[in-house]
Each structure stands twice: as structure tokens, then as C-alpha cells.
Design a protein around this motif. Structure first.
Motif, mmCIF file in Angstrom:
data_model
loop_
_atom_site.group_PDB
_atom_site.id
_atom_site.type_symbol
_atom_site.label_atom_id
_atom_site.label_comp_id
_atom_site.label_asym_id
_atom_site.label_seq_id
_atom_site.Cartn_x
_atom_site.Cartn_y
_atom_site.Cartn_z
ATOM 1 N N ILE A 1 48.055 22.842 52.986
ATOM 2 C CA ILE A 1 46.737 22.666 52.398
ATOM 3 C C ILE A 1 46.019 23.850 53.211
ATOM 4 C CG2 ILE A 1 44.386 21.427 51.990
ATOM 5 C CD1 ILE A 1 46.140 18.860 52.311
ATOM 6 N N VAL A 2 45.159 24.716 52.247
ATOM 7 C CA VAL A 2 44.534 25.759 52.906
ATOM 8 C C VAL A 2 42.959 25.568 51.979
ATOM 9 C CG1 VAL A 2 46.262 27.323 53.658
ATOM 10 C CG2 VAL A 2 45.387 27.666 51.410
ATOM 11 N N LYS A 3 41.980 26.345 52.449
ATOM 12 C CA LYS A 3 40.598 26.364 51.652
ATOM 13 C C LYS A 3 41.033 27.634 51.063
ATOM 14 C CE LYS A 3 35.778 26.634 52.405
ATOM 15 N NZ LYS A 3 34.835 26.659 53.454
ATOM 16 N N ARG A 4 40.492 27.588 49.830
ATOM 17 C CA ARG A 4 40.475 28.741 48.926
ATOM 18 C C ARG A 4 39.538 29.746 49.265
ATOM 19 N NH1 ARG A 4 42.267 29.198 43.270
ATOM 20 N NH2 ARG A 4 43.129 27.136 43.396
ATOM 21 N N PRO A 5 40.013 30.831 49.492
ATOM 22 C CA PRO A 5 39.097 31.929 49.840
ATOM 23 C C PRO A 5 38.531 32.615 48.365
ATOM 24 C CG PRO A 5 41.247 32.891 49.787
ATOM 25 C CD PRO A 5 41.551 31.240 49.441
ATOM 26 N N LYS A 6 37.423 33.313 48.763
ATOM 27 C CA LYS A 6 36.941 34.190 47.602
ATOM 28 C C LYS A 6 37.946 35.115 47.039
ATOM 29 C CE LYS A 6 33.190 37.098 46.266
ATOM 30 N NZ LYS A 6 32.087 38.043 46.803
ATOM 31 N N ALA A 7 38.631 35.909 47.911
ATOM 32 C CA ALA A 7 39.384 36.769 47.448
ATOM 33 C C ALA A 7 40.305 37.486 48.459
ATOM 34 C CB ALA A 7 38.615 38.080 47.019
ATOM 35 N N TYR A 8 41.398 38.152 48.118
ATOM 36 C CA TYR A 8 42.312 38.839 49.177
ATOM 37 C C TYR A 8 41.997 40.353 48.736
ATOM 38 C CZ TYR A 8 44.529 34.263 49.499
ATOM 39 O OH TYR A 8 44.950 32.783 49.853
ATOM 40 N N VAL A 9 42.500 41.128 49.859
ATOM 41 C CA VAL A 9 42.148 42.652 49.896
ATOM 42 C C VAL A 9 43.598 43.198 50.351
ATOM 43 C CG1 VAL A 9 40.864 44.539 50.200
ATOM 44 C CG2 VAL A 9 39.684 42.323 50.037
ATOM 45 N N ILE A 10 44.142 44.059 49.400
ATOM 46 C CA ILE A 10 45.329 44.505 49.439
ATOM 47 C C ILE A 10 45.000 46.127 49.706
ATOM 48 C CG2 ILE A 10 47.774 44.633 49.043
ATOM 49 C CD1 ILE A 10 47.540 42.374 47.189
ATOM 50 N N PRO A 11 45.489 46.764 50.911
ATOM 51 C CA PRO A 11 45.671 48.014 51.067
ATOM 52 C C PRO A 11 46.315 48.948 50.085
ATOM 53 C CG PRO A 11 45.818 46.844 53.076
ATOM 54 C CD PRO A 11 46.021 45.825 52.411
ATOM 55 N N VAL A 12 45.773 50.137 49.706
ATOM 56 C CA VAL A 12 46.478 51.024 48.693
ATOM 57 C C VAL A 12 48.016 51.135 48.891
ATOM 58 C CG1 VAL A 12 45.774 52.807 49.610
ATOM 59 C CG2 VAL A 12 46.230 53.021 47.204
ATOM 60 N N GLN A 13 48.237 51.254 50.147
ATOM 61 C CA GLN A 13 49.689 51.590 50.587
ATOM 62 C C GLN A 13 50.830 50.686 50.014
ATOM 63 O OE1 GLN A 13 47.290 51.399 52.665
ATOM 64 N NE2 GLN A 13 48.068 50.723 54.647
ATOM 65 N N TRP A 14 50.234 49.499 50.112
ATOM 66 C CA TRP A 14 51.143 48.357 49.755
ATOM 67 C C TRP A 14 51.391 48.288 48.280
ATOM 68 C CZ3 TRP A 14 54.004 47.075 53.492
ATOM 69 C CH2 TRP A 14 53.310 47.370 54.885
ATOM 70 N N GLN A 15 51.905 49.252 47.485
ATOM 71 C CA GLN A 15 51.801 49.212 45.963
ATOM 72 C C GLN A 15 53.247 48.327 45.436
ATOM 73 O OE1 GLN A 15 50.375 50.942 43.579
ATOM 74 N NE2 GLN A 15 48.807 51.078 45.118
ATOM 75 N N THR A 16 54.148 47.985 46.359
ATOM 76 C CA THR A 16 55.053 47.239 45.699
ATOM 77 C C THR A 16 54.617 45.812 45.632
ATOM 78 O OG1 THR A 16 56.899 48.222 47.115
ATOM 79 C CG2 THR A 16 57.416 45.991 46.273
#
Length: 221
Positions: free
Chosen positions: A23-38
């Protein structure tokens, strides 16, 4: 039951999983750096909505540093072949303990923000939450970050550690307390030197760091 190669109809009970494993608290959002295109491309393939940064963007986010990193086991141990290769379905699975810390991070243009307030928000959490067993992290997509750039040479670190103890009484007290409370640490010369290395400005600040940032949900209190 005998194989007949003919369709059969069965009535089976449906059992709900009433106790979640995580069980985790739902965050507002995740941010993925551009280099992790896969990872970004796989999320898009699932239909997960995201916003792409058109220019460098600075955000206060929660990041996770992994502790106790180890190889994960396959999901079907009875299918392990004779080669005994680690991993599962071509992926080198990992396990570990994510430790949160706050950071101000500047994400380059092309990075993406993945909101959880969307139809596939729960799927995004399953794939991006570091403790999730189905996360990209545990499936080995970020294994290149689960290393340390450099480790100190013993002949350099040992005299430096002695000098640090002599010059910093607070550090000396913390080291003595660590020796007393952690017997495994006290009996491991490499761990002791790494402890001192971690208290120098030369340590890799991004070691064992899960690169996906988390924007927490605003408190309603």
C-alpha cells in the motif's frame, strides 16, 4: 482429468484478494528523465498519458536511493533451466530497499511528467513505484544506476579516515556509535572505509539512485 481436445464448461469460485501486498500513497505524478526512452516508450505503448517538457524544468521531487541491492529470483523457479542463468525472460531482476530523500532536480527538455490522475494512473504506479514487484526498477530497466562510479583505494582512504577522525569529533563519535551498534559493520574493513568515503565530497551523489522522481500529492489537511 483426461485430455479430450473438446471444449468443457466449468463453474469455479471467484476469490477476491482482500489484503494487498503493498500500500502506497498515490503521488501527484512521476517524472522520468529524457534519457530513459526505453521506459517512456513502454508507458506510451500501454496508453499511459504524459506531458513532455519542452524546456529544462526544475522541480522539488522525492527520489529513492536503493539499499541492500541484490538479484531478484524468477517468478517460476520450477522452470529454471540447466544453464542456471540469473534473471527471468531475459531481464536481470533486482531487489532492494528504496530510501526516500528530497531533491531539487532540473530535468532536461524531453523529460516527461506522468500524472496519476488518469484512467491508467494505477498502472503507472505499478510500473514506476520502486517497491512494486512489477516496477520497471525491479524488472532491471535501471540496473545501470545500481552501481557506484568509483571506490577508493585502501592506501588512500585509510590515512584519510584517520585524519577525518582526528579533525572532526562529531564524525568520530558517529563512527564509534556505528561500531558499537552494527557488529557486521565493525567486522568488515571494506564497509568501514566506505563509510568514511561516504562522508567525503568525493562520493558519487547519484550512486544507487532510482532516477524517476516523484511529485507528492498535496496534503488536504
Amino acid at each position: 482429468m483426461l485430455w479430450s481436445n473438446k471444449p468443457q464448461t466449468y463453474k469455479v469460485p471467484l476469490t477476491a484478494q482482500s489484503e494487498p501486498d503493498l500500500i502506497v500513497k498515490r503521488p501527484k505524478a512521476y517524472v522520468i528523465p529524457v534519457q530513459w526512452q526505453t521506459v517512456i516508450k513502454r508507458l506510451k505503448a500501454h496508453g499511459v498519458k504524459m506531458t513532455t517538457f519542452k524546456q529544462p524544468t526544475t522541480l522539488d521531487v522525492v527520489v529513492y536511493r536503493m539499499k541492500d541491492i541484490r538479484l531478484g529470483s524468477g517468478f517460476e523457479p520450477d522452470r529454471v533451466g540447466g544453464a542456471k542463468l540469473p534473471g527471468y525472460e531475459g531481464r536481470l531482476l533486482i531487489k532492494g530497499t528504496p530510501v526516500p530523500e528530497m531533491r531539487r532536480v532540473t530535468y532536461p527538455a524531453g523529460s516527461v511528467e506522468v500524472p496519476t490522475d488518469q484512467r491508467l494512473g494505477t498502472l503507472a504506479m505499478n510500473l514506476l513505484e520502486p517497491r512494486s514487484p512489477d516496477s520497471f526498477l525491479q524488472w532491471g530497466f535501471f540496473n545501470s544506476m545500481m552501481t557506484i562510479g568509483e571506490e577508493p583505494e585502501i592506501y588512500v582512504m585509510e590515512p584519510m579516515a584517520r585524519a577525518m577522525l582526528a579533525q572532526d569529533p562529531k564524525l568520530a563519535a558517529a563512527f564509534k556509535a556505528k561500531l558499537k551498534s552494527d557488529k557486521a559493520f565493525a567486522n568488515d574493513p571494506h564497509a568501514r572505509l566506505m563509510w568514511f568515503f561516504e562522508h567525503t565530497p568525493y562520493i558519487d551523489k547519484n550512486r544507487y539512485l532510482y532516477p524517476v522522481g516523484v511529485i507528492p500529492a498535496k496534503s488536504t489537511s
